[in-house]
Design an enzyme around this catalytic site. Structure first.
Site, PDB file in Angstrom:
ATOM      1  CB  SER A   1      -0.961  -0.044   1.195  1.00 35.23           C
ATOM      2  OG  SER A   1      -1.945   0.948   1.085  1.00 35.23           O
TER       3      SER A   1
ATOM      4  CG  ASP B   1       7.333   5.353 -11.900  1.00 35.22           C
ATOM      5  OD1 ASP B   1       7.857   4.239 -12.077  1.00 35.22           O
ATOM      6  OD2 ASP B   1       6.094   5.536 -11.960  1.00 35.22           O
TER       7      ASP B   1
ATOM      8  CE  LYS C   1      -5.018  -2.218   1.054  1.00 34.20           C
ATOM      9  NZ  LYS C   1      -5.053  -0.783   0.675  1.00 34.20           N
TER      10      LYS C   1
END
Length: 441
Positions: free
Chosen positions: A306, A317, A331
């Site tokens: 999460s 990224d 998740k």
């Protein structure tokens, strides 16, 4: 209204029960309810409501023991939510209070984050310095029995309720690890006080920052920890930092954003997509970089879930750090707690989140840049041999340097360090030191 039929009365009762959270949702998302009305949504499904009323009547008339309307309706609500996805749930007064406590950093229980897999209760991660972590419970363990009672078929909230209790009480968990034979672990419940951020110096210039879960104040705690690590290095920029998100089950979305922002100067951190207007959010970094661009290695594993995956995904990224470890939990959904008027609440999945590059982590997880699995470090005893400096009559160093004879016979007083027994952490530190060498630091 005496002219209302029993079915119509029941339908209205159901509409009020499920309409309460919709009222709160409308308040939270401004014009969501009016928009739904203008879109011409379908009316209440009367055939299904008739079936519901018939089932309720049959249960009340034929079940072996009397069951009151309140119990039946609450169970219906629980079933309605538990069958949506593993993370949506109906929270009674105790469950709602416990959820609020857990996000504030103190709650009672074992210190274990669980989920459901194929009807079994599965450990997502144990929390540091709690009965679960001290007992050696690991991510991926299946809890097949609680105090001798099978967990198969229990909802997640029911399993959590069974594991909670007064501090000092004992509980017996039966676990299955990696398809092996079941084994028992006895634990003693405790008041769980979770310090979400820990930091220390691994070696001069190399810091270690561990986040155990994302609580309301975690972002501030990370900022303070970064400042302390810099101070401990003589108020100089660190040469490298390990950010440890292993076995971090997640927590508050806003805290994950704040933590990520400490390492970025610009760009998108995370965005969410859902059906209601205000579930579509975008979070971007501000220009202040509390980490000063320090070389970064982020540790993740199957217990990183999460909010942890939000942080790891954003840093990956933006190529801000190197991710090391094993695949994360996967998740990628956001839950919203919608309070009801009677000290109860709905925890309901309202959106999916995406990394800056548009990746959905749901059911896939984050793949590290460098895979390093858990391993035990065993050190061989070096067979000390003579060196040139041990030989009688050896020449001195031409540049005036001191002799370096063998250490044979010298007392070893080296203090144990975290990286000495943690292979993944040791590899992360070695990578940072290698990067420092190539940069000429």
């Amino acid at each position: 209204m005496p002219h209302l039929s029993r079915l119509t009365s029941l339908a209205l009762a159901i509409a009020l029960v499920i309409g309460a959270p919709l009222l709160h949702a409308a308040q939270a998302v401004e014009t969501a309810a009016p928009a739904a009305a203008t879109n011409g949504k379908a009316p209440l499904p009367l055939d299904e409501l008739r079936t519901f009323a018939e089932v309720m009547d049959r249960i009340k008339a034929a079940y072996v023991e009397p069951v009151d309307d309140k119990t039946l309706l609450e169970n219906a609500i629980k079933g309605m939510l538990s069958n949506l996805d593993p993370h949506s749930a109906y929270l009674g007064p105790e469950d709602f209070a416990e959820l609020q406590e857990s996000t504030s950093g103190e709650f009672g229980g074992l210190g274990i984050e669980v989920g459901l897999e194929d009807g079994f209760v599965k450990v997502v991660s144990p929390i540091d310095d709690t009965p679960a972590s001290k007992a050696g419970i690991q991510p991926g363990d299946l809890i097949v029995k609680i105090d001798g009672e099978p967990t198969k078929g229990l909802s997640m909230m029911e399993a959590v309720d069974k594991m909670r209790g007064k501090a000092g009480e004992k509980i017996l968990l039966t676990l299955v690890r990696e398809g092996g034979q079941p084994f028992d672990v006895e634990l003693t419940r405790a008041v769980i006080k979770v310090k979400s951020v820990k930091s220390l110096v691994l070696e001069p210039g190399y810091g270690y920052l561990r986040i155990t879960q994302f609580q309301v104040n975690t972002g501030d705690e990370v900022g303070k920890a970064l400042a302390k690590l810099r101070k401990d290095y003589g108020n100089k920029k660190l040469r490298g930092l390990v950010l440890d998100l292993r076995n971090n089950p997640g927590g508050v979305l806003q805290s994950a954003v704040e933590v990520t922002d400490h390492f970025l100067k610009k760009g998108l951190i995370v965005y969410t997509k859902g059906r209601i207007a205000n579930s579509e959010l975008r979070f971007s970094a501000d220009p202040v970089d509390a980490s000063e661009g320090v070389p970064l290695v982020v540790l993740i594993n199957g217990g990183s879930a999460s909010a942890s995956e939000i942080v790891a995904g954003a840093l990956q990224d933006h190529k801000r750090g190197i991710l090391m470890g094993t695949d994360s939990f996967g998740k990628g959904s956001v839950q919203t707690v919608l309070p009801l008027s009677n000290e109860r609440a709905l925890k309901i999945t309202t959106a999916l989140y995406f990394t800056p590059n548009g990746r959905s982590i749901q059911a896939q997880g984050i793949v590290p840049d460098i895979e390093v699995t858990r391993a035990k470090i065993t050190r061989e005893q070096d067979g000390e041999s003579f060196k040139e400096a041990d030989l009688a009559g050896h020449l001195g160093n031409g540049n005036g340097g001191a002799d370096k004879p063998s250490s044979k016979g010298k007392a070893q007083s080296k203090q144990p360090r975290p990286q000495d027994d943690d292979f993944q952490l040791s590899q992360a530190l070695n990578l940072l030191k290698g990067l420092s060498v190539t940069r000429g630091d």
